[in-house]
Design a protein around this motif. Structure first.
Motif, mmCIF file in Angstrom:
data_model
loop_
_atom_site.group_PDB
_atom_site.id
_atom_site.type_symbol
_atom_site.label_atom_id
_atom_site.label_comp_id
_atom_site.label_asym_id
_atom_site.label_seq_id
_atom_site.Cartn_x
_atom_site.Cartn_y
_atom_site.Cartn_z
ATOM 1 N N ARG A 232 0.834 -1.201 0.000
ATOM 2 C CA ARG A 232 0.000 0.000 0.000
ATOM 3 C C ARG A 232 0.878 1.264 0.000
ATOM 4 N N PHE A 233 1.944 1.232 0.769
ATOM 5 C CA PHE A 233 2.906 2.341 0.827
ATOM 6 C C PHE A 233 3.383 2.693 -0.587
ATOM 7 N N LEU A 234 3.771 1.683 -1.368
ATOM 8 C CA LEU A 234 4.272 1.913 -2.724
ATOM 9 C C LEU A 234 3.138 2.296 -3.677
ATOM 10 N N PHE A 235 1.999 1.646 -3.520
ATOM 11 C CA PHE A 235 0.821 1.939 -4.345
ATOM 12 C C PHE A 235 0.452 3.420 -4.247
ATOM 13 N N GLU A 236 0.446 3.951 -3.030
ATOM 14 C CA GLU A 236 0.029 5.327 -2.823
ATOM 15 C C GLU A 236 1.080 6.323 -3.306
ATOM 16 N N ARG A 237 2.340 5.921 -3.282
ATOM 17 C CA ARG A 237 3.386 6.808 -3.771
ATOM 18 C C ARG A 237 3.400 6.873 -5.300
ATOM 19 N N LEU A 238 3.138 5.747 -5.919
ATOM 20 C CA LEU A 238 3.060 5.737 -7.378
ATOM 21 C C LEU A 238 1.767 6.375 -7.871
ATOM 22 N N GLY A 239 0.718 6.201 -7.102
ATOM 23 C CA GLY A 239 -0.622 6.541 -7.571
ATOM 24 C C GLY A 239 -1.261 5.283 -8.127
ATOM 25 N N GLY A 240 -2.543 5.111 -7.893
ATOM 26 C CA GLY A 240 -3.214 3.874 -8.264
ATOM 27 C C GLY A 240 -3.080 3.514 -9.728
ATOM 28 N N GLN A 241 -3.275 4.502 -10.612
ATOM 29 C CA GLN A 241 -3.235 4.204 -12.039
ATOM 30 C C GLN A 241 -1.847 3.762 -12.483
ATOM 31 N N LYS A 242 -0.801 4.467 -12.013
ATOM 32 C CA LYS A 242 0.564 4.107 -12.388
ATOM 33 C C LYS A 242 0.932 2.732 -11.839
ATOM 34 N N ALA A 243 0.481 2.443 -10.612
ATOM 35 C CA ALA A 243 0.769 1.137 -10.026
ATOM 36 C C ALA A 243 0.088 0.031 -10.824
ATOM 37 N N ALA A 244 -1.137 0.296 -11.269
ATOM 38 C CA ALA A 244 -1.872 -0.701 -12.066
ATOM 39 C C ALA A 244 -1.172 -0.956 -13.396
ATOM 40 N N VAL A 245 -0.704 0.111 -14.051
ATOM 41 C CA VAL A 245 -0.002 -0.047 -15.327
ATOM 42 C C VAL A 245 1.313 -0.787 -15.126
ATOM 43 N N ALA A 246 2.049 -0.429 -14.072
ATOM 44 C CA ALA A 246 3.359 -1.042 -13.822
ATOM 45 C C ALA A 246 3.248 -2.539 -13.553
ATOM 46 N N THR A 247 2.172 -2.948 -12.869
ATOM 47 C CA THR A 247 2.027 -4.348 -12.467
ATOM 48 C C THR A 247 1.134 -5.158 -13.396
ATOM 49 N N ASP A 248 0.464 -4.470 -14.342
ATOM 50 C CA ASP A 248 -0.496 -5.119 -15.230
ATOM 51 C C ASP A 248 -1.629 -5.758 -14.426
ATOM 52 N N LYS A 249 -2.030 -5.066 -13.350
ATOM 53 C CA LYS A 249 -3.146 -5.504 -12.520
ATOM 54 C C LYS A 249 -4.133 -4.352 -12.386
ATOM 55 N N SER A 250 -5.361 -4.667 -12.072
ATOM 56 C CA SER A 250 -6.337 -3.613 -11.834
ATOM 57 C C SER A 250 -6.091 -2.993 -10.463
ATOM 58 N N PRO B 230 1.619 -12.136 -6.089
ATOM 59 C CA PRO B 230 2.468 -12.986 -6.926
ATOM 60 C C PRO B 230 3.824 -12.328 -7.151
ATOM 61 N N ALA B 231 4.785 -13.140 -7.566
ATOM 62 C CA ALA B 231 6.143 -12.655 -7.792
ATOM 63 C C ALA B 231 6.164 -11.520 -8.797
ATOM 64 N N SER B 232 5.321 -11.616 -9.814
ATOM 65 C CA SER B 232 5.322 -10.595 -10.861
ATOM 66 C C SER B 232 4.957 -9.221 -10.312
ATOM 67 N N VAL B 233 4.024 -9.184 -9.358
ATOM 68 C CA VAL B 233 3.607 -7.909 -8.771
ATOM 69 C C VAL B 233 4.729 -7.329 -7.906
ATOM 70 N N VAL B 234 5.350 -8.163 -7.091
ATOM 71 C CA VAL B 234 6.441 -7.701 -6.231
ATOM 72 C C VAL B 234 7.590 -7.150 -7.074
ATOM 73 N N LYS B 235 7.969 -7.891 -8.121
ATOM 74 C CA LYS B 235 9.061 -7.452 -8.983
ATOM 75 C C LYS B 235 8.712 -6.146 -9.692
ATOM 76 N N ALA B 236 7.476 -6.043 -10.169
ATOM 77 C CA ALA B 236 7.073 -4.846 -10.906
ATOM 78 C C ALA B 236 7.038 -3.616 -9.999
ATOM 79 N N LEU B 237 6.526 -3.763 -8.785
ATOM 80 C CA LEU B 237 6.505 -2.638 -7.850
ATOM 81 C C LEU B 237 7.917 -2.220 -7.462
ATOM 82 N N ALA B 238 8.790 -3.212 -7.270
ATOM 83 C CA ALA B 238 10.176 -2.902 -6.925
ATOM 84 C C ALA B 238 10.844 -2.114 -8.049
ATOM 85 N N LYS B 239 10.623 -2.552 -9.274
ATOM 86 C CA LYS B 239 11.230 -1.877 -10.426
ATOM 87 C C LYS B 239 10.672 -0.469 -10.603
ATOM 88 N N ALA B 240 9.366 -0.307 -10.430
ATOM 89 C CA ALA B 240 8.725 0.981 -10.664
ATOM 90 C C ALA B 240 9.084 2.028 -9.612
#
Length: 234
Positions: A32-50, A64-74
């Motif tokens: 949630r900490f990272l989600f709010e810093r990126l903004g919901g829309q950017k986090a969704a695009v970065a992770t390919d999740k809604s 899933p691993a893909s979400v963790v990796k994508a948030l870390a990269k973004a």
């Protein structure tokens, strides 16, 4: 922790594209900490999740691993920090020199019964200029914002005002406004340190009584930080 590597160490166990961080109930809080810093829309695009899918992880659903990796990269933090915690990273948008900003986490005082950041009370984050924070004597990595509640400090501080708290201050060192944790209550008081080690706790609102804390009891107080600045909307 500089949080610049997104490499996963062998401490993370991957099963069915999911990460299992044993004995760490706060993975959702960090997502949630990272989600709010990126903004919901950017986090969704970065992770390919809604956005709704990402919000499920706030309350404990295993990412899933893909979400963790994508948030870390973004965000530029390490995947290890998302899974296992540690020092909270300072996330910076692009920029350098005097124009550099850092994201300062914001908490609600009314919800912080166990201390700032210890009960999932973070509500958002605000970008602030690093040079300004240092100019008022606050290291950005120790800064947080606290939404004040109540009328005890009026007229100086009003209900819903935003307090900038320096969390590196963990003892009363001079006369000032401090955030205290007493009996599960978050208090903001003007504190005076006496020569004998006792404390005088004052509210700027004269309707509230002045309290004196003995030197023995003062040693048991939990100091959450010193208020360096406050602001409000008008």
């Amino acid at each position: 922790m500089n949080g610049k590597s997104s490499t996963l160490t062998n401490t993370a166990i991957v099963r069915n594209d999911g990460f299992h961080a044993d004995n760490d109930p706060d993975v959702g809080r960090r997502i949630r900490f990272l989600f709010e810093r990126l903004g919901g829309q950017k986090a969704a695009v970065a992770t390919d999740k809604s956005i709704r899918s990402l919000q499920r992880y706030f309350s404990g659903a295993e990412p899933p691993a893909s979400v963790v990796k994508a948030l870390a990269k973004a965000t530029g933090v390490s995947a290890d920090w998302i899974l296992f915690g540690g020092d909270e990273p300072t996330l910076q948008p692009s920029g350098n020199g005097s124009n550099q900003f850092v994201y300062v986490p914001k908490f609600d005082a009314v919800d912080a019964h166990r201390g700032i950041g210890n009960d999932n009370s973070q509500s958002s984050a605000i970008a602030m200029r690093e040079s300004w924070l240092r100019g008022i004597g606050t290291d950005p990595k120790h800064a947080c914002l606290l939404a004040f509640s109540g009328d005890s400090m009026e007229p100086t501080i009003r209900d819903s005002d935003l307090l900038l708290v320096d969390r590196s201050v963990q003892q009363i060192v001079d006369h000032g406004i401090y955030v205290l944790l007493v009996g599960g209550r978050m208090l903001v008081k003007r504190v005076q340190l006496r020569h004998d080690g006792s404390l005088v706790l004052r509210n700027d609102n004269p309707a509230y009584e002045i309290e004196t804390v003995s030197a023995v009891d003062a040693s048991r107080l939990i100091i959450e930080g010193r208020v360096r600045w406050f602001g409000r909307t008008v």
